[in-house]
Scaffold this motif. Structure first.
Motif, mmCIF file in Angstrom:
data_model
loop_
_atom_site.group_PDB
_atom_site.id
_atom_site.type_symbol
_atom_site.label_atom_id
_atom_site.label_comp_id
_atom_site.label_asym_id
_atom_site.label_seq_id
_atom_site.Cartn_x
_atom_site.Cartn_y
_atom_site.Cartn_z
ATOM 1 N N PRO A 56 -50.877 -21.823 30.174
ATOM 2 C CA PRO A 56 -50.696 -20.590 30.955
ATOM 3 C C PRO A 56 -51.910 -19.673 30.812
ATOM 4 C CG PRO A 56 -48.728 -21.103 29.690
ATOM 5 C CD PRO A 56 -49.785 -22.049 29.233
ATOM 6 N N LYS A 57 -52.181 -18.870 31.857
ATOM 7 C CA LYS A 57 -53.352 -17.987 31.829
ATOM 8 C C LYS A 57 -53.319 -17.029 30.638
ATOM 9 C CE LYS A 57 -54.465 -18.030 36.757
ATOM 10 N NZ LYS A 57 -54.626 -17.219 37.985
ATOM 11 N N ALA A 58 -52.126 -16.570 30.297
ATOM 12 C CA ALA A 58 -52.014 -15.638 29.176
ATOM 13 C C ALA A 58 -52.456 -16.307 27.876
ATOM 14 C CB ALA A 58 -50.580 -15.138 29.040
ATOM 15 N N VAL A 59 -52.114 -17.576 27.730
ATOM 16 C CA VAL A 59 -52.513 -18.324 26.534
ATOM 17 C C VAL A 59 -54.025 -18.540 26.532
ATOM 18 C CG1 VAL A 59 -52.388 -20.584 25.407
ATOM 19 C CG2 VAL A 59 -50.292 -19.456 26.195
ATOM 20 N N THR A 60 -54.560 -18.957 27.670
ATOM 21 C CA THR A 60 -56.004 -19.191 27.789
ATOM 22 C C THR A 60 -56.796 -17.940 27.437
ATOM 23 O OG1 THR A 60 -55.633 -20.834 29.533
ATOM 24 C CG2 THR A 60 -57.842 -19.918 29.347
ATOM 25 N N ASP A 107 -47.035 -19.190 19.490
ATOM 26 C CA ASP A 107 -47.159 -20.481 18.813
ATOM 27 C C ASP A 107 -48.065 -21.427 19.594
ATOM 28 O OD1 ASP A 107 -45.455 -19.497 16.901
ATOM 29 O OD2 ASP A 107 -43.675 -20.531 17.659
ATOM 30 N N LEU A 108 -47.919 -21.439 20.922
ATOM 31 C CA LEU A 108 -48.747 -22.308 21.749
ATOM 32 C C LEU A 108 -50.214 -21.898 21.670
ATOM 33 C CD1 LEU A 108 -49.080 -24.586 23.791
ATOM 34 C CD2 LEU A 108 -48.511 -22.942 25.620
ATOM 35 N N SER A 109 -50.473 -20.605 21.699
ATOM 36 C CA SER A 109 -51.858 -20.109 21.640
ATOM 37 C C SER A 109 -52.522 -20.477 20.312
ATOM 38 C CB SER A 109 -51.875 -18.587 21.820
ATOM 39 O OG SER A 109 -51.386 -18.228 23.090
#
Length: 379
Positions: free
Chosen positions: A79-83, A57-59
């Motif tokens: 977070p790096k995963a989102v980026t 959801d954030l991504s």
């Protein structure tokens, strides 16, 4: 050939199709994010599904914010995963959009040229029907379509034959359609039967029949219209242009010079350049154009403005700035008329207010410079 209004409609429709493909590409980008954070069913470790959903959801939220035309007020480090997920989604989104842009740019120009193919097919349709008339016993001892003086001239026109072959505009592979049109429509047509009842015809009578046929048989009868709507995407918009092109071909028949077949010329090249520029620059300069448009939407939320209105406003700005020979009032009036037909009931009034204000500001700032005919009515 297509006039400027039809070219504008063609550009608007192509831009609308691109906008829909861009929305579909955004959904694909969201799907990629969802895949990145989908639970690993092969993992031996317990999957934290609430956390994965939160990252998803954030991504998606970050993706939408980065693609939005509005500046974001939030300042946080994702977070790096989102980026990484957003980066990959944007790459997919942009690559798909570029592929669609390239493909639609070519297709838009090809579809514009297709008006000449349909024109040639219409002329060849006369000849195909004339061939069938020769074997029709109903008209023994009477006139037939094949006896028409202008169609004989068309049959003998070598330039027309070459153009037809190059455009694959003949009916050799579509004989069933031609037979259906002849047997169910033309053969029983009162006007055609009246023509056949007379042996000798004046040139005006010969021309009148052919003009009647293109208007009432080829471009109006359901059998023919259904075929051409499948064959040509913009047939409904081009119908009157095609009628005029065919009528003009026969009307200008000369005993010595024969028939003049319409072809692509310098004027048509200019119209295609106009079409290509409207389509390409409305997309390539979208961010720049929105900087002009957004401040003028004081009582309107951009997201609630109809897609067609957004597209038409960008097209108008391109015309203002890139086509000095087109008067500002002409552009505004044409865009308003298109909006009335293809957008919402309130679009005409809305568009008039925004474009009038924008044009005056851009003239004052020197960003609109008109010359020649373009300077008319720009006070």
């Amino acid at each position: 050939m297509l006039n400027r209004r039809l070219i504008r409609i063609r550009a608007m429709q192509a831009l609308y199709a691109y906008e829909q493909s861009r929305k579909a590409n955004l959904l694909l980008a969201e799907d990629l994010i969802k895949e990145n954070f989908a639970p690993d069913l092969n993992s031996m470790e317990v999957q934290d599904k609430p956390k994965l959903k939160g990252l998803t959801d954030l991504s998606i939220k970050v993706l939408h914010e980065e693609l939005s035309i509005h500046e974001t007020t939030e300042d946080f480090e994702a977070p790096k995963a989102v980026t990484q997920a957003v980066k990959e989604a944007k790459i997919l989104f942009n690559n798909r959009n570029k592929a669609d842009f390239d493909q639609m740019s070519l297709r838009t120009l090809r579809e514009a040229d297709k008006v000449f193919v349909v024109y040639l097919k219409l002329l060849n349709l006369y000849l195909a029907l004339a061939d069938l008339s020769l074997a029709d016993r109903k008209f023994e001892g009477k006139s037939r379509l094949a006896d028409n003086k202008l169609l004989k001239a068309l049959q003998e026109n070598s330039e027309f034959e070459i153009l037809s072959l190059k455009a694959e505009a003949q009916w050799n592979e579509e004989k069933d359609f031609v037979k259906s049109l002849y047997n169910t429509v033309l053969r029983e047509n009162e006007r055609y039967n009246e023509y056949c009842s007379k042996i000798n015809h004046t040139l005006d009578e010969e021309i009148a029949l052919l003009k009647y046929m293109v208007k009432n048989v080829f471009l109006k009868n359901e059998v023919s219209v259904n075929y051409f709507e499948r064959f040509h995407l913009y047939f409904s918009e081009d119908r009157e242009t095609l009628r005029a092109m065919v009528a003009h071909t026969f009307q200008n028949y000369d005993e010595e010079d024969g028939l003049e077949i319409a072809q692509s010329n310098e004027e048509w090249k200019e119209r295609k350049e106009f079409l290509g520029k409207l389509f390409k620059q409305s997309i390539q300069r979208e961010n720049e154009l929105n900087e002009y448009i957004l401040p003028k939407l004081k009582n309107w939320e951009y997201e609630r403005v109809a897609d067609a209105d957004k597209i038409l406003m960008r097209m108008a700005l391109i015309e203002f700035m890139e086509f000095p020979s087109i008067p500002i009032k002409v552009t505004i009036n044409e865009i308003i008329e298109i909006a009335k037909t293809y957008s919402t009931p309130k679009s005409g009034v809305f568009m008039n207010g925004v474009l009038d204000t924008l044009s005056k500001e851009l003239v004052r700032s020197g960003e609109i410079r008109k010359s020649g005919r373009g300077m008319l009515d720009n006070k």
